[in-house]
Motif scaffolding. Sequence first.
Motif, PDB file in Angstrom:
ATOM      1  N   UNK A  91     -16.330  -7.700   8.550  1.00 47.39           N
ATOM      2  CA  UNK A  91     -15.214  -7.400   7.653  1.00 47.39           C
ATOM      3  C   UNK A  91     -14.014  -8.271   7.985  1.00 47.39           C
ATOM      4  N   UNK A  92     -13.473  -8.895   6.953  1.00 52.03           N
ATOM      5  CA  UNK A  92     -12.238  -9.649   7.088  1.00 52.03           C
ATOM      6  C   UNK A  92     -11.128  -8.996   6.281  1.00 52.03           C
ATOM      7  N   UNK A  93      -9.916  -9.131   6.771  1.00 54.70           N
ATOM      8  CA  UNK A  93      -8.736  -8.619   6.061  1.00 54.70           C
ATOM      9  C   UNK A  93      -7.736  -9.757   5.924  1.00 54.70           C
ATOM     10  N   UNK A  94      -6.788  -9.582   5.032  1.00 59.48           N
ATOM     11  CA  UNK A  94      -5.795 -10.631   4.847  1.00 59.48           C
ATOM     12  C   UNK A  94      -4.687 -10.216   3.902  1.00 59.48           C
ATOM     13  N   UNK A  95      -3.839 -11.190   3.589  1.00 57.42           N
ATOM     14  CA  UNK A  95      -2.665 -10.920   2.758  1.00 57.42           C
ATOM     15  C   UNK A  95      -3.029 -10.532   1.322  1.00 57.42           C
ATOM     16  N   UNK A  96      -4.123 -11.076   0.802  1.00 61.76           N
ATOM     17  CA  UNK A  96      -4.403 -10.957  -0.617  1.00 61.76           C
ATOM     18  C   UNK A  96      -3.591 -11.969  -1.411  1.00 61.76           C
ATOM     19  N   UNK A  97      -3.971 -12.176  -2.642  1.00 56.83           N
ATOM     20  CA  UNK A  97      -3.241 -13.078  -3.525  1.00 56.83           C
ATOM     21  C   UNK A  97      -1.947 -12.386  -3.946  1.00 56.83           C
ATOM     22  N   UNK A  98      -0.828 -12.991  -3.627  1.00 56.63           N
ATOM     23  CA  UNK A  98       0.451 -12.306  -3.801  1.00 56.63           C
ATOM     24  C   UNK A  98       0.760 -11.974  -5.266  1.00 56.63           C
ATOM     25  N   UNK A  99       0.365 -12.822  -6.188  1.00 61.73           N
ATOM     26  CA  UNK A  99       0.585 -12.496  -7.602  1.00 61.73           C
ATOM     27  C   UNK A  99      -0.175 -11.234  -7.992  1.00 61.73           C
ATOM     28  N   UNK A 100      -1.404 -11.106  -7.509  1.00 58.48           N
ATOM     29  CA  UNK A 100      -2.185  -9.901  -7.794  1.00 58.48           C
ATOM     30  C   UNK A 100      -1.548  -8.677  -7.142  1.00 58.48           C
ATOM     31  N   UNK A 101      -1.067  -8.850  -5.918  1.00 61.99           N
ATOM     32  CA  UNK A 101      -0.416  -7.722  -5.254  1.00 61.99           C
ATOM     33  C   UNK A 101       0.819  -7.273  -6.039  1.00 61.99           C
ATOM     34  N   UNK A 102       1.510  -8.246  -6.620  1.00 64.17           N
ATOM     35  CA  UNK A 102       2.657  -7.905  -7.458  1.00 64.17           C
ATOM     36  C   UNK A 102       2.249  -7.163  -8.711  1.00 64.17           C
ATOM     37  N   UNK A 103       1.128  -7.552  -9.299  1.00 67.72           N
ATOM     38  CA  UNK A 103       0.657  -6.899 -10.523  1.00 67.72           C
ATOM     39  C   UNK A 103       0.414  -5.413 -10.324  1.00 67.72           C
ATOM     40  N   UNK A 104      -0.052  -5.026  -9.130  1.00 69.97           N
ATOM     41  CA  UNK A 104      -0.379  -3.614  -8.901  1.00 69.97           C
ATOM     42  C   UNK A 104       0.706  -2.894  -8.109  1.00 69.97           C
ATOM     43  N   UNK A 105       1.844  -3.556  -7.900  1.00 68.03           N
ATOM     44  CA  UNK A 105       2.995  -2.887  -7.315  1.00 68.03           C
ATOM     45  C   UNK A 105       2.953  -2.697  -5.817  1.00 68.03           C
ATOM     46  N   UNK A 106       2.180  -3.544  -5.103  1.00 64.11           N
ATOM     47  CA  UNK A 106       2.095  -3.357  -3.643  1.00 64.11           C
ATOM     48  C   UNK A 106       2.543  -4.612  -2.877  1.00 64.11           C
ATOM     49  N   UNK A 107       3.125  -5.558  -3.554  1.00 62.46           N
ATOM     50  CA  UNK A 107       3.602  -6.760  -2.863  1.00 62.46           C
ATOM     51  C   UNK A 107       4.756  -6.375  -1.929  1.00 62.46           C
ATOM     52  N   UNK A 108       4.720  -6.897  -0.715  1.00 61.71           N
ATOM     53  CA  UNK A 108       5.734  -6.534   0.276  1.00 61.71           C
ATOM     54  C   UNK A 108       6.605  -7.743   0.589  1.00 61.71           C
ATOM     55  N   UNK A 109       7.824  -7.518   1.079  1.00 64.53           N
ATOM     56  CA  UNK A 109       8.722  -8.645   1.364  1.00 64.53           C
ATOM     57  C   UNK A 109       8.314  -9.456   2.586  1.00 64.53           C
ATOM     58  N   UNK A 110       7.477  -8.879   3.464  1.00 64.35           N
ATOM     59  CA  UNK A 110       7.052  -9.602   4.666  1.00 64.35           C
ATOM     60  C   UNK A 110       5.552  -9.399   4.881  1.00 64.35           C
ATOM     61  N   UNK A 111       4.714 -10.209   4.206  1.00 66.21           N
ATOM     62  CA  UNK A 111       3.260 -10.062   4.383  1.00 66.21           C
ATOM     63  C   UNK A 111       2.805 -10.213   5.832  1.00 66.21           C
ATOM     64  N   UNK A 112       3.467 -11.071   6.609  1.00 69.17           N
ATOM     65  CA  UNK A 112       3.073 -11.264   7.996  1.00 69.17           C
ATOM     66  C   UNK A 112       3.270  -9.985   8.809  1.00 69.17           C
TER      67      UNK A 112
END
Length: 279
Positions: A91-112
């Motif tokens: 299993x790998x995890x990561x930031x995700x595509x930020x535009x997609x994260x914005x579309x679903x309302x979960x984009x954060x100001x500090x992905x790191x």
Amino acid sequence: MTVLGAIALPQLPPERLRGLVEDADAAGLEELWLWEDCFLTGGVATASAALAWSRRLRVGVGLLPVPLRNVALTAMELATLHRLFPGRAIIGVGHGVQDWMGQVGVRVPSPMTLLREHVTALRSLLGGERVTVDGRFVHLDGVALDWPPPSPAPILIGASGPKTLRLAGEIGDGTILTAGTTPEQVRAAREVIGDGRLVVYLHTATGPDADERVEGERVRWGYPSAVDRAATGDAAAIAEQVRRWAEAGADTVVLQPTPDDPDPEGFVRFAAREVRPLL
């Protein structure tokens, strides 16, 4: 020895996944990788099905976007996979595509910051610890899994930029590099992450229209050239290219078909039966 895998792209309708998994397993493919891409297929659902439909195939998910997932839920699902299918889930995890994260309302100001908090808590939960944390994004109050994995569960981190690569080397058990990564970039990544497992995806096409399909990928992703970013040709030509990425430092090379590959099932059989024996 280099591990060879192949990707079942999420553009494949879910109802076709079983046949592809069974073909990959029967052909002796080492690893089949799946994606959790918005808004196509879920990574844990498809991985669980693929593991159940196969006997020896290792199944990777690259990757689960952490903004989409509460860390306790991620830990519950991963612990279940590791207990049901010991040693076969990657299993790998990561930031995700930020535009997609914005579309679903979960984009954060500090992905790191989110990624660090999520992976740190996830590792503790999978290790059977009771976790209390009040971070910037991750909040847990005395949470512990009733059914943690019986043995350590490696966590890979998807990375491309230098900051995420450094974080992957610091807190991850391995790193996943996206297709389009050149051998030279693999060498540079290896220097940053150190000794952890390094997985790299490789754009791959075979058949009479292979060059045309890879050119489509080049345009789609905006590469200046497909040179050092893709492999085309017959099994011998592709095996030769795989060796270049392996020599640059990749432990696992995962062949990524083009979305318009005419025969996804045939692609995994080709990888296992024709390319693998040449490595």
